[in-house]
Design a protein around this motif. Structure first.
Motif, PDB file in Angstrom:
ATOM      1  N   ASP A 242      -3.886   1.876  -8.350  1.00 15.29           N
ATOM      2  CA  ASP A 242      -3.995   1.935  -9.807  1.00 15.29           C
ATOM      3  C   ASP A 242      -4.767   0.732 -10.341  1.00 15.29           C
ATOM      4  O   ASP A 242      -4.195  -0.252 -10.811  1.00 15.29           O
ATOM      5  CB  ASP A 242      -2.594   1.986 -10.431  1.00 15.29           C
ATOM      6  CG  ASP A 242      -2.644   2.214 -11.945  1.00 15.29           C
ATOM      7  OD1 ASP A 242      -3.711   2.646 -12.432  1.00 15.29           O
ATOM      8  OD2 ASP A 242      -1.636   1.939 -12.622  1.00 15.29           O
TER       9      ASP A 242
ATOM     10  N   THR B  36       0.823  -1.205   0.000  1.00 11.85           N
ATOM     11  CA  THR B  36       0.000   0.000   0.000  1.00 11.85           C
ATOM     12  C   THR B  36       0.858   1.256   0.000  1.00 11.85           C
ATOM     13  O   THR B  36       0.539   2.243  -0.675  1.00 11.85           O
ATOM     14  CB  THR B  36      -0.929   0.005   1.229  1.00 11.85           C
ATOM     15  OG1 THR B  36      -1.792  -1.133   1.182  1.00 11.85           O
ATOM     16  CG2 THR B  36      -1.754   1.271   1.300  1.00 11.85           C
ATOM     17  N   ARG B  37       1.944   1.226   0.729  1.00 10.69           N
ATOM     18  CA  ARG B  37       2.802   2.409   0.835  1.00 10.69           C
ATOM     19  C   ARG B  37       3.548   2.725  -0.456  1.00 10.69           C
ATOM     20  O   ARG B  37       4.132   3.801  -0.593  1.00 10.69           O
ATOM     21  CB  ARG B  37       3.794   2.223   1.991  1.00 10.69           C
ATOM     22  CG  ARG B  37       3.115   2.314   3.356  1.00 10.69           C
ATOM     23  CD  ARG B  37       4.067   2.060   4.498  1.00 10.69           C
ATOM     24  NE  ARG B  37       3.377   2.185   5.785  1.00 10.69           N
ATOM     25  CZ  ARG B  37       3.911   1.857   6.956  1.00 10.69           C
ATOM     26  NH1 ARG B  37       5.173   1.391   7.004  1.00 10.69           N
ATOM     27  NH2 ARG B  37       3.218   1.995   8.068  1.00 10.69           N
ATOM     28  N   ASN B  38       3.524   1.799  -1.399  1.00  9.20           N
ATOM     29  CA  ASN B  38       4.116   2.065  -2.705  1.00  9.20           C
ATOM     30  C   ASN B  38       3.176   2.858  -3.610  1.00  9.20           C
ATOM     31  O   ASN B  38       3.586   3.340  -4.666  1.00  9.20           O
ATOM     32  CB  ASN B  38       4.489   0.745  -3.396  1.00  9.20           C
ATOM     33  CG  ASN B  38       5.652   0.035  -2.710  1.00  9.20           C
ATOM     34  OD1 ASN B  38       6.534   0.693  -2.151  1.00  9.20           O
ATOM     35  ND2 ASN B  38       5.665  -1.282  -2.753  1.00  9.20           N
ATOM     36  N   CYS B  39       1.907   2.971  -3.187  1.00 11.58           N
ATOM     37  CA  CYS B  39       0.931   3.727  -3.971  1.00 11.58           C
ATOM     38  C   CYS B  39       1.089   5.220  -3.695  1.00 11.58           C
ATOM     39  O   CYS B  39       1.424   5.612  -2.578  1.00 11.58           O
ATOM     40  CB  CYS B  39      -0.489   3.288  -3.614  1.00 11.58           C
ATOM     41  SG  CYS B  39      -0.853   1.545  -3.959  1.00 11.58           S
ATOM     42  N   PRO B  40       0.866   6.062  -4.710  1.00  6.11           N
ATOM     43  CA  PRO B  40       1.030   7.515  -4.506  1.00  6.11           C
ATOM     44  C   PRO B  40      -0.018   8.081  -3.560  1.00  6.11           C
ATOM     45  O   PRO B  40      -1.132   7.582  -3.456  1.00  6.11           O
ATOM     46  CB  PRO B  40       0.855   8.071  -5.924  1.00  6.11           C
ATOM     47  CG  PRO B  40       0.041   7.047  -6.652  1.00  6.11           C
ATOM     48  CD  PRO B  40       0.452   5.726  -6.078  1.00  6.11           C
ATOM     49  N   LEU B  41       0.351   9.151  -2.872  1.00  2.28           N
ATOM     50  CA  LEU B  41      -0.551   9.861  -1.962  1.00  2.28           C
ATOM     51  C   LEU B  41      -1.322  10.933  -2.723  1.00  2.28           C
ATOM     52  O   LEU B  41      -0.756  11.639  -3.557  1.00  2.28           O
ATOM     53  CB  LEU B  41       0.236  10.513  -0.827  1.00  2.28           C
ATOM     54  CG  LEU B  41       0.519   9.682   0.431  1.00  2.28           C
ATOM     55  CD1 LEU B  41       1.467  10.439   1.350  1.00  2.28           C
ATOM     56  CD2 LEU B  41      -0.766   9.335   1.171  1.00  2.28           C
ATOM     57  N   VAL B  42      -2.618  11.045  -2.438  1.00  2.00           N
ATOM     58  CA  VAL B  42      -3.439  12.105  -3.014  1.00  2.00           C
ATOM     59  C   VAL B  42      -4.197  12.787  -1.885  1.00  2.00           C
ATOM     60  O   VAL B  42      -4.383  12.214  -0.807  1.00  2.00           O
ATOM     61  CB  VAL B  42      -4.430  11.547  -4.066  1.00  2.00           C
ATOM     62  CG1 VAL B  42      -3.695  10.994  -5.271  1.00  2.00           C
ATOM     63  CG2 VAL B  42      -5.336  10.480  -3.450  1.00  2.00           C
ATOM     64  N   ASN B  43      -4.637  14.002  -2.126  1.00  2.00           N
ATOM     65  CA  ASN B  43      -5.393  14.765  -1.137  1.00  2.00           C
ATOM     66  C   ASN B  43      -6.812  14.947  -1.646  1.00  2.00           C
ATOM     67  O   ASN B  43      -7.029  15.512  -2.716  1.00  2.00           O
ATOM     68  CB  ASN B  43      -4.726  16.125  -0.889  1.00  2.00           C
ATOM     69  CG  ASN B  43      -5.280  16.803   0.354  1.00  2.00           C
ATOM     70  OD1 ASN B  43      -6.447  17.170   0.403  1.00  2.00           O
ATOM     71  ND2 ASN B  43      -4.428  16.958   1.367  1.00  2.00           N
TER      72      ASN B  43
ATOM     73  N   GLN C  62      -8.375   4.129  -8.491  1.00  2.00           N
ATOM     74  CA  GLN C  62      -8.561   5.074  -9.581  1.00  2.00           C
ATOM     75  C   GLN C  62      -9.970   4.949 -10.162  1.00  2.00           C
ATOM     76  O   GLN C  62     -10.617   5.938 -10.497  1.00  2.00           O
ATOM     77  CB  GLN C  62      -7.520   4.798 -10.673  1.00  2.00           C
ATOM     78  CG  GLN C  62      -7.491   5.829 -11.788  1.00  2.00           C
ATOM     79  CD  GLN C  62      -6.925   7.166 -11.331  1.00  2.00           C
ATOM     80  OE1 GLN C  62      -5.882   7.213 -10.684  1.00  2.00           O
ATOM     81  NE2 GLN C  62      -7.608   8.256 -11.662  1.00  2.00           N
TER      82      GLN C  62
ATOM     83  N   GLN D  75      -5.880  12.671   3.328  1.00  2.00           N
ATOM     84  CA  GLN D  75      -4.857  12.007   2.529  1.00  2.00           C
ATOM     85  C   GLN D  75      -5.237  10.554   2.296  1.00  2.00           C
ATOM     86  O   GLN D  75      -5.754   9.882   3.192  1.00  2.00           O
ATOM     87  CB  GLN D  75      -3.504  12.083   3.220  1.00  2.00           C
ATOM     88  CG  GLN D  75      -2.808  13.426   3.064  1.00  2.00           C
ATOM     89  CD  GLN D  75      -1.329  13.349   3.380  1.00  2.00           C
ATOM     90  OE1 GLN D  75      -0.900  12.537   4.198  1.00  2.00           O
ATOM     91  NE2 GLN D  75      -0.526  14.173   2.724  1.00  2.00           N
TER      92      GLN D  75
ATOM     93  N   ARG E 264      -4.142   6.832  -0.215  1.00  2.00           N
ATOM     94  CA  ARG E 264      -3.299   6.150  -1.190  1.00  2.00           C
ATOM     95  C   ARG E 264      -4.146   5.827  -2.423  1.00  2.00           C
ATOM     96  O   ARG E 264      -5.275   5.374  -2.290  1.00  2.00           O
ATOM     97  CB  ARG E 264      -2.732   4.863  -0.599  1.00  2.00           C
ATOM     98  CG  ARG E 264      -1.803   5.065   0.581  1.00  2.00           C
ATOM     99  CD  ARG E 264      -0.445   5.571   0.149  1.00  2.00           C
ATOM    100  NE  ARG E 264       0.434   5.783   1.300  1.00  2.00           N
ATOM    101  CZ  ARG E 264       1.692   6.190   1.185  1.00  2.00           C
ATOM    102  NH1 ARG E 264       2.211   6.438  -0.024  1.00  2.00           N
ATOM    103  NH2 ARG E 264       2.441   6.382   2.262  1.00  2.00           N
TER     104      ARG E 264
END
Length: 279
Positions: free
Chosen positions: A116, A99-106, A136, A111, A113
């Motif tokens: 994709d 999970t921590r490899n996924c990008p962070l979004v706001n 996504q 916040q 993750r």
């Protein structure tokens, strides 16, 4: 004598689990009943095994000799339970790392993750401090208002630390899967967990909009294990129907946990008292 304790503990554990009936009553009544019937039998078995380890293979108890068989059986059981815990924790940690490899979004000040995938997924993944994970496909499918209800539901899981507590409940489930009604009680606890998160969300957003979002998300298969993941769409058809009905009927307020509701679990510690009779 130790063997008699083991047989008695197994008999009481099975008899207690057999008291399970179809869920009735309020959320609070259902939760207390399901949690007691789910946890008391394993806790009694655990405490019996710990008591036997403390007494050791030598000596007497109530005039009867003890032996190595019951001691080794108790030690093997606790070792097996420990291995299962490590295995589940490792699987959970691998999920957290992924999970921590996924990008962070706001999103609306929260916040999350971003997963994709085109699947509709929203969930909390982790242990005591889980992270919100959204797909996504979810962002592309839901409106801003619907997404707000989803986030509110997941905040409910975070508020009650569901991923942490259900990791341990999932471990108990794995350790005592052979006991009667284990799966039925597990499913009951899962639906009550979701009803609680729904009620938390419904106090902040429109319940009808949340029900609409739920119907959209639940069509997508779950992405992760329910032991360390609390996901909006991790529901079967029966659980979905209960949640929709509860939302349409306005979810009942969730009462605070009372200390006296845990009194019954004290009986599971009685095997530890037998240690004083061992000589």
């Amino acid at each position: 004598m130790h063997l008699i304790m083991i047989v008695a503990a197994f008999f009481i554990a099975c008899w207690t689990r057999c008291q399970w009936r179809l869920p009735q009553g309020s959320w609070s009544q259902r939760w207390q009943t399901a949690l007691f019937l789910f946890l008391f039998p394993p806790l009694l078995i655990f405490m019996t095994a710990i008591a036997l380890i403390c007494m050791g293979p030598q000596g007497k108890m109530s005039g009867l000799y003890t032996g190595w068989f019951s001691y080794v059986l108790a030690l093997s059981s606790l070792a097996f339970f420990g291995i299962l815990c490590i295995k589940l924790a490792w699987g959970g940690w691998q999920s957290v790392k992924s999970t921590r490899n996924c990008p962070l979004v706001n999103l609306a000040g929260k916040q999350a993750r971003l997963l994709d995938t085109g699947a509709l997924f929203a969930g909390q993944i982790g242990f005591w401090q889980p992270e919100l994970v959204l797909s996504q496909g979810l962002l592309q499918t839901l409106s801003a208002e619907q997404l707000e209800t989803v986030i509110a539901h997941e905040q409910g899981h975070y508020h009650y630390r569901d991923t942490f507590w259900f990791f341990w409940l999932g471990w108990v489930r794995s350790c005592t899967a052979w006991l009667p009604n284990t799966e039925a009680l597990w499913q009951e606890l899962l639906i009550l967990r979701e009803l609680r998160a729904d009620a938390h969300a419904a106090s902040q957003v429109d319940p009808l909009l949340l029900a609409e979002s739920l119907l959209l998300v639940v069509s997508s298969p779950p992405v992760s294990s329910e032991i360390f993941c609390a996901a909006l769409g991790s529901s079967g058809v029966e659980r979905l129907e209960q949640r929709i009905e509860a939302l349409l009927a306005q979810p009942e307020p969730i009462p605070e946990v009372q200390l006296q509701s845990w009194n019954g679990f004290l009986l599971a510690f009685l095997p530890l008292v037998t240690v004083i009779f061992h000589t």
